[in-house]
Every structure is written in structure tokens, then in C-alpha cells.
Design a protein around this motif. Structure first.
Motif, PDB file in Angstrom:
ATOM      1  N   UNK A 152       0.832  -1.210   0.000  1.00 52.02           N
ATOM      2  CA  UNK A 152       0.000   0.000   0.000  1.00 52.02           C
ATOM      3  C   UNK A 152       0.866   1.259   0.000  1.00 52.02           C
ATOM      4  N   UNK A 153       1.901   1.270   0.834  1.00 48.03           N
ATOM      5  CA  UNK A 153       2.802   2.424   0.893  1.00 48.03           C
ATOM      6  C   UNK A 153       3.484   2.627  -0.456  1.00 48.03           C
ATOM      7  N   UNK A 154       4.043   1.565  -1.021  1.00 46.76           N
ATOM      8  CA  UNK A 154       4.773   1.667  -2.292  1.00 46.76           C
ATOM      9  C   UNK A 154       3.873   2.194  -3.405  1.00 46.76           C
ATOM     10  N   UNK A 155       2.669   1.667  -3.503  1.00 47.99           N
ATOM     11  CA  UNK A 155       1.746   2.129  -4.548  1.00 47.99           C
ATOM     12  C   UNK A 155       1.373   3.595  -4.330  1.00 47.99           C
ATOM     13  N   UNK A 156       1.109   3.954  -3.087  1.00 42.37           N
ATOM     14  CA  UNK A 156       0.771   5.340  -2.790  1.00 42.37           C
ATOM     15  C   UNK A 156       1.903   6.293  -3.133  1.00 42.37           C
ATOM     16  N   UNK A 157       3.123   5.951  -2.741  1.00 41.91           N
ATOM     17  CA  UNK A 157       4.263   6.825  -3.035  1.00 41.91           C
ATOM     18  C   UNK A 157       4.491   6.939  -4.536  1.00 41.91           C
ATOM     19  N   UNK A 158       4.346   5.846  -5.259  1.00 45.44           N
ATOM     20  CA  UNK A 158       4.509   5.877  -6.717  1.00 45.44           C
ATOM     21  C   UNK A 158       3.493   6.816  -7.356  1.00 45.44           C
ATOM     22  N   UNK A 159       2.248   6.701  -6.945  1.00 43.00           N
ATOM     23  CA  UNK A 159       1.201   7.544  -7.518  1.00 43.00           C
ATOM     24  C   UNK A 159       1.383   9.020  -7.159  1.00 43.00           C
ATOM     25  N   UNK A 160       1.724   9.277  -5.911  1.00 40.50           N
ATOM     26  CA  UNK A 160       1.896  10.665  -5.477  1.00 40.50           C
ATOM     27  C   UNK A 160       3.072  11.325  -6.191  1.00 40.50           C
TER      28      UNK A 160
END
Length: 172
Positions: free
Chosen positions: A92-100
């Protein structure tokens, strides 16, 4: 296999359930509900994690910043207790950081366990001159962390959404 997807209005009850189960109380679920309705928290990034066991995790990022620079605040992150320690929070963190990062967010802040969030690329925010919205106890200063995507992001006190701008939320 972990699948991460956007959470929508139809997922509100599931999101609340995940936070209540993960934290064993209503505080974080209430905070998520408030942030999703808080205009000062927009834009938010709300993501769900799904596995063969069902919908098992949720993460929320809300608007933050320093002197007009676009940033986000990660909080809260919840994974059902039976599904913890399986990489779901990290996904979840990795996907969020990638998108942001792709959306032009210059930095992401979190107030949490340095060992856990350090694995995701977060580091000490105080050391970079970035202060939380409210003072935190000396023993918890290392918990205030940042992942910086723009090296010239700057320093100062981080502004957050009204729902997060409560000194009580910054005490442990």
C-alpha cells in the motif's frame, strides 16, 4: 498476491471496518471518515489492498505542504491483524508513493515507527528542518519522517488538513 486499488464511496463501510479491526477502537476510523469529508484534506489518495482473503488493508494520504509546496501526509495505514506481516502495508505504501510522485507531490510525511517506514524510504524530517504541525514529545521526534521526491523541497512547519490540525493527534 496483493492487489491495490482506489477506494471509493462504495467502500466506506469496508474502510471503517478495516481500521476498527486493525486498531481495536474507533479513533482511526473516525479520523479517516473526517479526512474523506474535509475539503482541506483534498486531494486525498485512498487505497485498498485485496488478497485471496478479501479486502485486507487501507491507506490514506491527505494534502499537506510547506510554504505552498505540494506534499501529502500518510495516515492512517491499517491492515487486518490476521493479514499483518505479509507485505500488505508495504504494498500500500509503495503504490501510494509511486502515484503521489507521478502526480507531482514533492514530499510525503508520516508520524510512525521509524524502523517500519524507513524500509519504505522515509527518513527523519526534523533533521531536514521539517517540523510537524504541532510539537511532539522529544522521545517521539524520530517518528516524524519524510520521503522527499524534490530535493529543493525546503523546510519549515508542515501544514495539514483541519482534521489533522489537533495537538492531541500529535501526542502518543
Amino acid at each position: 498476491m496483493i492487489r491495490v486499488r482506489d477506494a471509493g464511496a462504495a467502500d466506506a463501510a469496508m474502510v471503517q471496518e478495516i481500521h476498527r479491526e486493525a486498531f481495536g477502537q474507533d479513533d482511526e476510523a473516525a479520523l479517516v471518515a473526517a479526512l474523506l469529508q474535509d475539503e482541506t484534506a483534498q486531494p486525498v489518495l485512498s487505497l485498498l489492498a485485496e488478497t485471496d482473503e478479501g479486502t485486507v488493508g487501507h491507506i490514506l494520504f491527505s494534502a499537506a505542504g510547506i510554504a505552498g509546496r505540494k506534499a501529502a501526509l500518510l495516515a492512517p495505514l491499517a491492515v487486518r491483524p490476521a493479514c499483518q506481516r505479509k507485505g500488505i502495508g508495504g504494498a500500500l505504501i509503495a503504490e501510494g508513493l509511486t502515484r503521489l510522485r507521478a502526480d507531482g507531490v514533492a514530499a510525503v510525511f508520516v508520524f510512525g515507527d521509524p524502523a517500519y517506514y524507513g524500509r519504505a524510504g522515509f527518513g527523519p524530517a526534523y533533521a531536514r528542518g521539517m517540523e510537524p504541525p504541532h510539537p511532539v514529545e522529544e522521545s517521539w521526534r524520530d517518528a516524524w519522517q519524510v520521503a522527499v521526491f524534490a530535493p529543493d523541497f525546503g523546510s519549515g512547519r508542515v501544514g495539514v488538513a483541519q482534521s489533522f490540525d489537533d495537538p492531541v493527534l500529535w501526542q502518543v
